[in-house]
Design an enzyme around this catalytic site. Structure first.
Site, PDB file in Angstrom:
ATOM      1  N   CYS A   1     143.224  79.123   5.925  1.00 34.38           N
ATOM      2  CA  CYS A   1     141.925  78.912   6.562  1.00 34.38           C
ATOM      3  C   CYS A   1     141.260  77.660   6.000  1.00 34.38           C
ATOM      4  O   CYS A   1     141.144  77.511   4.780  1.00 34.38           O
ATOM      5  CB  CYS A   1     141.036  80.130   6.341  1.00 34.38           C
TER       6      CYS A   1
ATOM      7  N   ARG B   1     144.422  82.619  19.295  1.00 31.14           N
ATOM      8  CA  ARG B   1     143.356  82.579  20.298  1.00 31.14           C
ATOM      9  C   ARG B   1     143.825  82.925  21.700  1.00 31.14           C
ATOM     10  O   ARG B   1     143.069  83.506  22.485  1.00 31.14           O
ATOM     11  CB  ARG B   1     142.675  81.205  20.262  1.00 31.14           C
TER      12      ARG B   1
END
Length: 331
Positions: free
Chosen positions: A95, A229
Site C-alpha cells: 500500500c 477494483r
C-alpha cells in the site's frame, strides 16, 4: 497453500471489502479467496476486535490482511486473527498511502526485506494458518529485478507460504495513492520471472486485471490471480469465477438469484440496526449491459440512503432490472 481458492482471490481494499461486501461476493463465487480490508496491528491489539475482525461464517475462505512492521505486534495480531477463525494472515507490503508510509508499513517496507522477513517469521511462530505477503515489484528508484528477488527470497526463507505481487512499482515520492494505482506501468513479465525462479513457491499476480478471462490467462504463468477494483466496481464479473477458473457450476446463475439469496442476511442485519445503505453501497455495479441497470442504481441512490430504508427498497430496485445473461456468459 493448503486450499485451492488461492487460484483466484479478491483484493483487500480499504473502506470497500468489509464484511457486508464479502458476504455478497461469496454468493457470487464459492471458491475465490476473499480478503479483509487492511487492519493495523495497534487497532487489533488495542481496539474493538469484534467490530474490526468479526465476520460471517459464510465468508470462508477469508484472509485477514495486517498492516504493521513490529514483529512482536504482528505476531500478536496474527494470533488474534487466527483465533477469530481467519484462513490466512497476510502482511501488507504494497500500500502506497501517506498514512502507511508515516506508520512504517505498506510499500515502504519493500526497502527493508530483512525486517519483513522477521515479521513473517514472528507471525509464522504464532499461528498455524498460512502467512502470506502482498507486495509491489519495487518502490521509488529500486530496480525491480533486484528488489523483488530480495524481498521474495527473504520472506520465503522466513517461512512465508506464498506471495501476491502487484505488478507495478510504487512511487512514494511524487505520486498520490490514486496515481500509484494507474501511472506506474504494469510489468507482468517481472512476476512471471519470479515464479520461474521460485517454482515451488505459490505466487499470485495482481494489478490491472480487468476480468476473469484475463485472470485465467495469467494462470498459465503463475499460481493465482487477484482482482481488485474490477471485482468491486463490477461484481457481476465474479459470477464467472467458479465456471471459468475452477470448472464448477456457478452457485447462482444470475445476479438477481444471488441478491435473492442475500435477502435473509440483509433482513438479519437490518434487525440488528445496520443501515440498508451500508450493505447496498456494494451493489452499485451489480448489473451490467441489461436494461434497467441505471434505474436500479438511481433507485438505491435516492431511497436506499434514507433513514429507516428497508429491504423493500432493494426489492423495488431489483424489479427495475430486466433478465440478465447467465453466469457462464457474463465473462
Amino acid at each position: 497453500m493448503t486450499y485451492p481458492s488461492y487460484r483466484f482471490s479478491v483484493a483487500p481494499m480499504m473502506e470497500w471489502t468489509d464484511s457486508h461486501c464479502r458476504v455478497f461476493h461469496r454468493l457470487l463465487t464459492r471458491r475465490a479467496l476473499l480478503y479483509t480490508e487492511m487492519v493495523t496491528t495497534p487497532a487489533i491489539i488495542h481496539g474493538d476486535r469484534k467490530r474490526l475482525l468479526g465476520f460471517d461464517v459464510s465468508e470462508h475462505p477469508v484472509a485477514l490482511q495486517l498492516g504493521g512492521s513490529d514483529p512482536e505486534k504482528l505476531a500478536e495480531a496474527a494470533k488474534i486473527g487466527a483465533d477469530f477463525g481467519y484462513d490466512e494472515i497476510n502482511i501488507n507490503v504494497g500500500c502506497p498511502s501517506d498514512r502507511v508510509k508515516e506508520g512504517r508499513f505498506g510499500a515502504c517496507l519493500m526497502a527493508e526485506p530483512d525486517l519483513v522477513a522477521r515479521c513473517v517469521a514472528a507471525m509464522k511462530s504464532a499461528v498455524d494458518v498460512p502467512v502470506t505477503v502482498k507486495c509491489r515489484i519495487g518502490v521509488d528508484d529500486q530496480d525491480p529485478e533486484v528488489a523483488l528477488d530480495a524481498l521474495a527470497k527473504a520472506v520465503v526463507a522466513a517461512g512465508a507460504d506464498g506471495l501476491i505481487v502487484h505488478a507495478r512499482k510504487a512511487w512514494l515520492n511524487g505520486l498520490s495513492p490514486k496515481e500509484n494505482r494507474t501511472i506506474p506501468p504494469l510489468n507482468y513479465d517481472r512476476v512471471y520471472r519470479l515464479k520461474a525462479a521460485m517454482p515451488d513457491v505459490p505466487i499470485a499476480i495482481n494489478g490491472g486485471i480487468p476480468g476473469v478471462t484475463e485472470a485465467k490467462e495469467h494462470l498459465a504463468h503463475v499460481d493465482g490471480a487477484m482482482m481488485g477494483r474490477a471485482a468491486y466496481q463490477e461484481p457481476w464479473r465474479l459470477l464467472a469465477v467458479d465456471p471459468e477458473i475452477f470448472g464448477e457450476p456457478a452457485q447462482h446463475a444470475t445476479m438477481k438469484d444471488a441478491m435473492e439469496a442475500m435477502m435473509p442476511y440483509i433482513a438479519d442485519q437490518l434487525a440488528r440496526g445496520t443501515r440498508l445503505h451500508s450493505i447496498t453501497r456494494h451493489f452499485v455495479g451489480a448489473f451490467h449491459a441489461v436494461r434497467g441497470a441505471r434505474a436500479f442504481r438511481r433507485h438505491l441512490a435516492e431511497y436506499g440512503v434514507k433513514h429507516g430504508a428497508g429491504i423493500d427498497v432493494l426489492r423495488d430496485a431489483i424489479a427495475l432490472v430486466e433478465d440478465e445473461p447467465v453466469a457462464a456468459e457474463a465473462a
